[in-house]
Design an enzyme around this catalytic site. Structure first.
Site, short mmCIF file in Angstrom:
data_model
loop_
_atom_site.label_atom_id
_atom_site.label_comp_id
_atom_site.label_asym_id
_atom_site.label_seq_id
_atom_site.Cartn_x
_atom_site.Cartn_y
_atom_site.Cartn_z
N LYS B 283 0.88 -1.17 0.00
CA LYS B 283 0.00 0.00 0.00
C LYS B 283 0.91 1.21 0.00
CE LYS B 283 -3.48 2.37 2.88
NZ LYS B 283 -4.42 2.19 4.01
N GLU B 287 -3.34 7.17 2.26
CA GLU B 287 -3.62 7.29 3.69
C GLU B 287 -2.34 7.38 4.52
OE1 GLU B 287 -7.92 5.27 4.23
OE2 GLU B 287 -6.26 3.84 4.24
N ARG B 320 -1.27 -2.23 -4.52
CA ARG B 320 -2.66 -1.78 -4.35
C ARG B 320 -2.93 -0.49 -5.12
NH1 ARG B 320 -4.79 -0.72 0.85
NH2 ARG B 320 -6.59 -2.08 0.94
N ARG B 332 -13.09 11.65 -5.05
CA ARG B 332 -12.24 10.56 -4.59
C ARG B 332 -12.43 9.30 -5.43
NH1 ARG B 332 -12.69 7.64 1.37
NH2 ARG B 332 -11.85 5.64 0.70
N LYS B 356 -9.69 -2.65 -5.35
CA LYS B 356 -10.87 -2.95 -4.55
C LYS B 356 -12.09 -3.14 -5.45
CE LYS B 356 -9.36 -0.75 -0.26
NZ LYS B 356 -9.66 0.17 0.86
N ASP B 361 -14.61 2.43 -0.95
CA ASP B 361 -13.97 1.62 0.09
C ASP B 361 -14.93 0.61 0.72
OD1 ASP B 361 -12.02 0.67 1.78
OD2 ASP B 361 -12.34 2.22 3.29
N GLU B 389 -16.31 -4.21 7.97
CA GLU B 389 -16.04 -2.86 8.46
C GLU B 389 -17.25 -1.94 8.33
OE1 GLU B 389 -12.69 -1.03 6.53
OE2 GLU B 389 -13.01 0.91 7.50
N HIS B 516 -20.73 5.65 2.46
CA HIS B 516 -19.81 6.36 3.34
C HIS B 516 -20.57 7.30 4.29
CE1 HIS B 516 -16.09 8.22 4.67
NE2 HIS B 516 -15.39 7.42 3.90
#
Lengths: 697, 697
Positions: B283, B287, B320, B332, B356, B361, B389, B516
């Site tokens: 990654k 972030e 990733r 985004r 992904k 996400d 999650e 989100h």
């Protein structure tokens, strides 16, 4: 028989572990093993009804071996029992009798207490007696606990971590409480009840205020409901500043009426949810925790204010005496005494002052805390650490029975033959409110305590809290027979391993009263060279004071005079190196490396020899354990063997790192024939363990 | 029979769970249950020898029901097998055949692959077939995996915490590795092998460099040794800045020869310890993680440099594509495409780009990621999140099979009928290096995944990685029959519950492509009002854009134009609200609250209705589960029932909090007959969960 064997073989069920060592046993059953396959055939009759009596009955049904005479569980008040004229007097609420009696014309084995908790303890006592070799035909037991509050302290955080925990996450799944009743909560309570533990402080003494909010009170109430039939009360650690953080008050001054009112209301709220809530444990003005001293009030002011809040409900306050670096910068070991001794007689009736076994912090060996015997008007609760923060985490085999017993059986010198146990159990001064606390070594690991032998430390704590006069050897035998089976070779070998295992840790980490020599933060491994931490008393060098000429902390009259915190007779003995027991020599005195010891050798020579003795003991345990390979189930045998190998390597590491450091200070050669450290000092200093477990603060 | 029953009753052994629901089953056995008590009586012959073949044999011995015809496990090369003329061609290294054949004059059931891993998979396939109702007399199987790398990503930290983990601590006890071989490591490998998973990334993509140090390489090597016979390779997440932090270099610039040399040496070191090490997962520049962009180099530069380091050993790099907030502040969702699409064709042969399933996400529903089909020259590995999650942590019942399948079966629009699965399994472009990654939901909880039904998500991931064309319904039936037994009512009821459970989460958290909307940090519960976080794309308001007139993120040509990242035919459809599927409407468009939907009602009315549908579905699952009370063992039944009650309360919470917020924005009344939120918006905003699990960053 053939088909039966095949069936059994297919099962792989763990209860067969004792009979068939090849089967896996993951250790979940602790010392509570059933006597299957003939289980369930003993006749058990219950007189009377309560949740606790039903548990007593079911425990006996579950585990009594076939051929046991008929058993009756009852309380003293049940019909027909009083007429037997048995000695229930003096057993209190929790004591028990197990006696062969004739009841309604039948010869039965009676298990009974004055109350149902006594009966439950009696049931477990009967199973313990039978599990350690007693015969059901002749068993006769009578016992009552000498200590009233037998309490585990869980240093468990609300996020699931456990401070100084080496057995996995916290047992309490706060996230799914109060909804989900994990069957493990019941198994935890059952294990505790089997050894007489009757209280549990759920959360870390370094407390978050969240634990006092309504959602967390509801969670604690669920656990309390599960534990209640097992005779276990729930307590909470309370953060002293909660009235500010939760209540929005400007102060947490215990003399402020609004503060007292806040705690009264909070206590009322807790008791509405948990009618038999035990009370609060408080760590105040220590290691950054808030407390009454922040406002110029005393520890007694703080404790009494909280005590008044829970008193209407029958609750108590356990107030920790573990404070340092506030009042006496010269010797950390003196500070608890200096602060608390003057407060003797100023605490409310429902306050216990909780004092660690020694004056520093759960080191492999510490002299008994000078407060024991010094506060006759105050009930002093002793606090032991069951989790091995300073004795090798989960992996090292160190049976703590001798450590606990050493403190409990120490003579205070206050009265003729008075021991610390006499102070703790109240017999010295006639206190009725008495207690013993153990910092739990329990987590969500399958085997509860991180290793099979760590389970023995939980067991030993419970048994000594019930009766501080028990011997650590006897407890070890009890535990081993129940845990591994009654094979005499197994019991003899495991108890022999256990017997000297704590002394071995003392030896390989630093003998003669050396203490606090570990690395920083996580407390894993040696760090005697550490000298750069912000506060002087955080540094190992503060404790050992090694210099080219000698080593040790001078606490005699020419030093910090900590010795005079003891009773005069004890102080006299400890004031001079010549009369100080050698095992505590360097705790109390700074002496020369070439001082002659009782055996005629120099201190340096003897210190080196002790390191080697400690390392050698671990090698000996490995050899002993190897002899049991065919006698212990494969899973427990292999894990223990692996952990002993880790311990062997780490004992050597402690020895080598320590010797390398001492030699850098005293520039002395090693005695002839002694192996040099494997690496140089720089290598040992360079070791780093950023992810060591149990370090949450 | 009476004595037998009594014996069984005394044991309380969990293998009886299927036959006797009253017994406790802690879920440890997953979908791998033995057919005891008649187990162990099937004749199993092994031709050839390897650790993996022995496992195939022992799995069959352990679980084949009595009465199974004689079974032979072998590889295609074993004596006598080639002469059978079976269709081994095309099965590759991992495929298998299960066929009734005559061998040496005997009729046997042959389980065989070209390699021993194929044979092991065949053994599990046979057990799966028999466990779901196939008859041993007629079973015939032939299968090979369509995807080469079937990999779990563990977001496990070296301190034992698991990022977004809701099933307890990390399985890996780094502290006692490499010494202690926890039997659970074997059980983990066995469970994975049973569903064809052949790789595991041990550590969090938010990686620490410690995982690349010698001690941690040794720990990983121990795990690799345990996993190897089960056909599972170990991979590590690599921190891109390791050459600086571990190597003492001044840069981690992938174009710097010293950096490349450092990684080559590090790779060599790893391969010395783990000869079949799989490679690195990275990654980078996302972030806060370091990466090649820190030096003005591209992701391809970074990936290729690492790929060159592992290439001599046959290793691969999974790089990733999850990046954001670097290149495109407007949307985004567009950023991964913007950054990676131009790099197509620039990656080395042993690099996969891990994408992904959706562009944000792991939300309860996302349109398929526009990169699928857009990088034909690059093998794209798909990344799903098995851990929930955003779908209710451990407690909510949400079967993710439909989510996985929805993405895999989506049409890319690049070629006629091309699906995401075609891109992932390499058939679209003829890539041989293919892969599917799942972020694991596995921890040290006794039932592995936090709940029984969460086990189905692990299972479904493995099965779809083997064959992305399987249906989620078929997988659910397989799983349920193996997990709860083949009782048709149990299978029908549990699969019916599972079928709509993910859609229910979509409904009660926000339908029509809303995403989100969760609270900050821990991602637990609703937070659609959150608008105050530092970066705009951290805020739920950034995603839903609700205002008095309408709601949704405009990604059409008048908005961010994200739709044009898809193939023209798909982009055309998505560009206008009228042709956008309603389930993704608000993902792609900002539309009026009073927009007319297909059913003639307004968006607002339909949105409200979906909240109620979601809540109602959970109530329905509770009713369905209640009907199974006598058919499921007590422990798993009770835990599931408790978790469904939590889900019911929290579904209502999501609904009520969301409605309260939307109404504060649109000032619209609820449709007639709809229940008002239980509390006002302020109450929902005030909820706080400081100790929610899984939040470690």
């Amino acid at each position: 028989m053939k088909g039966y064997r095949a069936l059994i073989g297919a099962l792989g069920a763990s209860w067969l572990a004792l009979a068939s060592p090849a089967f896996a046993d993951d250790g979940y059953s602790l010392w509570l093993r059933t006597s299957a396959p003939a289980t369930g055939q003993a006749a058990v009759t219950r007189l009377g009804d309560s949740a606790t009596l039903r548990l007593a009955e079911s425990e006996l049904r579950r585990a009594l071996p076939a051929g046991t005479p008929p058993v009756v569980v009852a309380t003293a008040a049940a019909p027909g029992i009083a007429a037997l004229g048995l000695p229930f007097v003096g057993l209190g609420d929790e004591g028990y009798l197990v006696r062969r009696v004739t009841l309604a014309g039948r010869s039965v084995l009676l298990v009974a207490g004055n109350g149902d908790r006594g009966t439950l303890y009696g049931a477990f006592a009967l199973l313990r007696a039978l599990g350690t070799g007693d015969r059901a035909e002749t068993v006769a037991l009578r016992s009552a606990p000498k200590v009233k509050l037998r309490v585990l302290n869980h240093w468990d955080n609300l996020d699931g971590t456990v401070e100084r925990g080496y057995a996995g996450q916290s047992l309490w799944d706060w996230w799914t409480l109060p909804d989900f009743d994990d069957p493990r909560y019941t198994d935890y309570a059952r294990a505790n009840a089997s050894i007489g533990i009757n209280g549990t402080v759920l959360n870390n003494v370094n407390a978050k205020t969240d634990s006092l909010t309504a959602p967390y009170i509801a969670k604690a109430a669920k656990l309390a409901a599960v534990f209640r039939p097992w005779g276990i009360k729930v307590y909470l650690s309370a953060r002293f500043s909660a009235p500010i953080e939760l209540g929005g008050l400007k102060t947490a001054d215990p003399r402020d009426p609004a503060v007292a009112a806040w705690w009264r209301a909070k206590s009322d709220e807790i008791y509405r949810a948990i009618p038999d809530f035990g009370g609060f444990l408080v760590k105040a003005n220590s290691e950054g925790q808030p407390g009454p001293r922040d406002y110029g009030a005393s520890h007694a002011d703080g404790a009494n204010m909280l005590a008044a809040a829970v008193a209407p409900h029958g609750g108590i306050v356990m107030w920790r005496a573990f404070v340092y670096a506030e009042t006496d910068p010269t010797d950390r070991a003196k500070q608890a005494y200096s602060e608390f001794k003057p407060l003797d007689g100023r605490f409310a009736d429902n306050v216990l002052v909780q004092v660690k076994n020694g004056a520093i912090d759960f080191q492999p060996r510490e002299p008994f805390h000078p407060l024991f015997g010094a506060m006759p008007k105050t009930p002093l609760m002793i606090e032991f650490q069951i989790t091995k923060e300073y004795l090798g985490f989960a992996t090292h085999l160190a049976y703590l029975g001798p450590l606990f017993a050493e403190t409990l059986h120490a003579k205070t010198g206050r009265r003729r033959d008075e021991t610390v146990a006499d102070v703790v159990d109240g017999s010295a001064e006639g206190h009725k409110l008495t207690g013993m606390a153990g910092v739990a070594n329990i987590g969500r690991d399958r085997d509860w305590s991180g290793s099979t032998f760590n389970q023995a430390n939980w067991y030993a704590f419970g048994r000594l809290a019930w009766d501080p006069d028990l011997t650590s050897e006897g407890i070890a035998r009890e535990w081993a027979a129940q845990t591994f089976g009654t094979d005499p070779q197994v019991v003899a070998t495991t108890t022999a391993m256990m017997a000297g295992s704590r002394e071995a840790v003392v030896d390989y980490t630093g003998a003669f009263g050396l203490a606090h020599l570990m690395a920083t933060g996580h407390h894993y491994g040696p760090g005697p060279w550490v000298a750069d931490l912000a506060r002087p008393e955080w540094n190992p060098t503060y404790y050992h004071r090694a210099d080219p000429d000698g080593i040790g902390f001078e606490r005699g009259r020419g030093g910090s005079d900590a010795v005079d915190q003891y009773a005069p007779s004890v102080a006299r003995q400890l004031a001079r190196p010549e009369t100080t027991p050698e095992r505590e020599l360097l705790w109390f005195h700074h002496v020369r490396w070439d001082r002659r010891m009782a055996d005629g050798k120099t201190l340096w020579e003897d210190l080196v020899a002790h390191y080697d003795t400690g390392v050698g003991y671990v090698a000996g345990m490995q050899r002993q354990w190897d002899t049991l390979r065919d006698k212990i189930d494969a899973e427990r045998w292999q894990k223990t063997a692996t952990y002993l190998a880790i311990q062997q390597r780490e004992a050597r590491w402690w020895r080598d790192a320590s010797l390398a450091y001492w030699m850098s200070v005293n520039h002395r050669p090693l005695p002839a024939g002694v192996a040099a450290p494997e690496h140089d000092l720089a290598w040992y200093k360079a070791q780093s363990y950023p992810h060591a477990p149990g370090h949450t603060s």
